[in-house]
Design a protein around this motif. Structure first.
Motif, PDB file in Angstrom:
ATOM      1  N   UNK A 168       0.839  -1.199   0.000  1.00 45.57           N
ATOM      2  CA  UNK A 168       0.000   0.000   0.000  1.00 45.57           C
ATOM      3  C   UNK A 168       0.875   1.251   0.000  1.00 45.57           C
ATOM      4  N   UNK A 169       0.522   2.212  -0.883  1.00 46.82           N
ATOM      5  CA  UNK A 169       1.270   3.465  -0.982  1.00 46.82           C
ATOM      6  C   UNK A 169       0.424   4.661  -0.532  1.00 46.82           C
ATOM      7  N   UNK A 170      -0.774   4.404   0.025  1.00 48.93           N
ATOM      8  CA  UNK A 170      -1.704   5.498   0.343  1.00 48.93           C
ATOM      9  C   UNK A 170      -1.802   6.437  -0.852  1.00 48.93           C
ATOM     10  N   UNK A 171      -2.018   5.847  -2.007  1.00 52.33           N
ATOM     11  CA  UNK A 171      -1.949   6.581  -3.270  1.00 52.33           C
ATOM     12  C   UNK A 171      -3.111   7.568  -3.435  1.00 52.33           C
ATOM     13  N   UNK A 172      -2.974   8.434  -4.400  1.00 51.32           N
ATOM     14  CA  UNK A 172      -4.009   9.426  -4.719  1.00 51.32           C
ATOM     15  C   UNK A 172      -4.709   9.081  -6.032  1.00 51.32           C
ATOM     16  N   UNK A 173      -4.652   7.824  -6.417  1.00 52.76           N
ATOM     17  CA  UNK A 173      -5.243   7.394  -7.679  1.00 52.76           C
ATOM     18  C   UNK A 173      -6.768   7.482  -7.632  1.00 52.76           C
ATOM     19  N   UNK A 174      -7.385   7.841  -8.766  1.00 51.14           N
ATOM     20  CA  UNK A 174      -8.842   7.876  -8.818  1.00 51.14           C
ATOM     21  C   UNK A 174      -9.431   6.464  -8.850  1.00 51.14           C
ATOM     22  N   UNK A 175      -8.583   5.448  -8.928  1.00 53.85           N
ATOM     23  CA  UNK A 175      -9.022   4.056  -8.900  1.00 53.85           C
ATOM     24  C   UNK A 175      -8.772   3.405  -7.536  1.00 53.85           C
ATOM     25  N   UNK A 176      -8.330   4.181  -6.577  1.00 51.23           N
ATOM     26  CA  UNK A 176      -8.029   3.648  -5.241  1.00 51.23           C
ATOM     27  C   UNK A 176      -9.262   2.971  -4.646  1.00 51.23           C
ATOM     28  N   UNK A 177      -9.076   1.789  -4.040  1.00 52.62           N
ATOM     29  CA  UNK A 177     -10.212   1.036  -3.504  1.00 52.62           C
ATOM     30  C   UNK A 177     -10.272   1.035  -1.974  1.00 52.62           C
ATOM     31  N   UNK A 178      -9.315   1.726  -1.333  1.00 57.12           N
ATOM     32  CA  UNK A 178      -9.320   1.768   0.140  1.00 57.12           C
ATOM     33  C   UNK A 178      -9.434   3.220   0.602  1.00 57.12           C
ATOM     34  N   UNK A 179     -10.599   3.815   0.354  1.00 58.73           N
ATOM     35  CA  UNK A 179     -10.806   5.243   0.631  1.00 58.73           C
ATOM     36  C   UNK A 179     -11.449   5.510   1.987  1.00 58.73           C
ATOM     37  N   UNK A 180     -12.275   4.592   2.444  1.00 63.82           N
ATOM     38  CA  UNK A 180     -12.994   4.799   3.691  1.00 63.82           C
ATOM     39  C   UNK A 180     -12.862   3.567   4.585  1.00 63.82           C
ATOM     40  N   UNK A 181     -12.646   3.806   5.865  1.00 56.86           N
ATOM     41  CA  UNK A 181     -12.513   2.727   6.841  1.00 56.86           C
ATOM     42  C   UNK A 181     -13.737   2.700   7.744  1.00 56.86           C
ATOM     43  N   UNK A 182     -14.335   1.523   7.893  1.00 55.47           N
ATOM     44  CA  UNK A 182     -15.525   1.365   8.726  1.00 55.47           C
ATOM     45  C   UNK A 182     -15.315   0.213   9.699  1.00 55.47           C
ATOM     46  N   UNK A 183     -15.490   0.491  10.984  1.00 53.70           N
ATOM     47  CA  UNK A 183     -15.447  -0.551  12.005  1.00 53.70           C
ATOM     48  C   UNK A 183     -16.844  -0.676  12.604  1.00 53.70           C
ATOM     49  N   UNK A 184     -17.444  -1.829  12.455  1.00 55.40           N
ATOM     50  CA  UNK A 184     -18.786  -2.066  12.985  1.00 55.40           C
ATOM     51  C   UNK A 184     -18.632  -2.797  14.316  1.00 55.40           C
ATOM     52  N   UNK A 185     -18.906  -2.083  15.400  1.00 50.68           N
ATOM     53  CA  UNK A 185     -18.630  -2.602  16.742  1.00 50.68           C
ATOM     54  C   UNK A 185     -19.829  -3.244  17.414  1.00 50.68           C
ATOM     55  N   UNK A 186     -21.032  -2.926  16.936  1.00 54.28           N
ATOM     56  CA  UNK A 186     -22.240  -3.382  17.640  1.00 54.28           C
ATOM     57  C   UNK A 186     -23.395  -3.400  16.651  1.00 54.28           C
ATOM     58  N   UNK A 187     -24.216  -4.413  16.737  1.00 51.74           N
ATOM     59  CA  UNK A 187     -25.379  -4.534  15.855  1.00 51.74           C
ATOM     60  C   UNK A 187     -26.599  -3.983  16.588  1.00 51.74           C
TER      61      UNK A 187
END
Length: 204
Positions: A168-187
């Motif tokens: 991972x290069x934390x790239x600025x590509x418009x094709x980047x697929x890791x833009x948002x991080x979500x942690x679901x802690x509770x249902x």
């Protein structure tokens, strides 16, 4: 059942997820079949795991209301299908990682997978192989950076730097697929999110 899987399932239940154990892909598919009713509006995230256990073939060939956005070539129609998945009865997907304390960890590009996980569909079924279980958030992030994201980016032919060297290069590509991080802690809504952990290595 491996102790780590047992521990993770119990932790998921304490966080009010409905958690299931499957010894193999066949059992996982049987559980999926038992949770979806004929005639339901069904949708799915872009998951290799869902394909590997046979769930995609099942919804494609079954008596369900399913329109595959990943086969749609018209950009406007494709976007509309992504938006309509908020109204489906059942949404199928996997997770980038499952933390053993009972949390789901996901990173997404345009968020067409994580958004309906969080809100919309009446039921979300998450299927994950034992290889996706980690102990900490840091391990989950490292798993995405060194395994899930580079492999998925290569599969999707994004051309991002990670497809070349697997890092991972934390790239600025418009094709980047890791833009948002979500942690679901509770249902919060009981029985809405169901997690099936399979005693196999599945997905990426």
């Amino acid at each position: 059942m491996d102790l780590i899987i047992e521990k993770t399932i119990e932790a998921l239940k304490k966080n009010r997820f409905s958690a299931y154990y499957a010894e193999n892909s066949e059992q996982a598919l049987d559980i999926v079949k038992s949770l979806i009713k004929k005639g339901e509006k069904v949708d799915r995230g872009g998951s290799e795991t869902i394909k590997q256990i046979g769930a995609l073939d099942y919804i494609l060939n079954g008596d369900f209301d399913y329109k595959d956005p990943y086969q749609e070539t018209n950009p406007e129609k494709k976007e509309k299908l992504f938006q309509e998945r908020f109204l489906c009865d059942t949404f199928l997907c996997s997770a980038n990682a499952i933390i053993s304390d009972g949390r789901l960890y996901n990173e997404d590009g345009i968020c067409s997978r994580v958004a309906p996980l969080l809100f919309g569909p009446k039921q979300v079924i998450v299927v994950a192989g034992k290889n996706k279980i980690v102990n900490t958030v840091e391990e989950a992030k490292r798993r995405v950076q060194t395994t899930a994201a580079p492999l998925n980016a290569k599969r999707l032919e994004t051309g991002t730097p990670c497809t070349i060297d697997g890092v991972c290069h934390s790239c600025k590509s418009d094709k980047r697929i890791c833009c948002s991080t979500v942690i679901t802690s509770f249902n919060r809504i009981p029985n809405r999110i169901k997690v099936i952990i399979v005693n196999e290595n599945l997905g990426m």
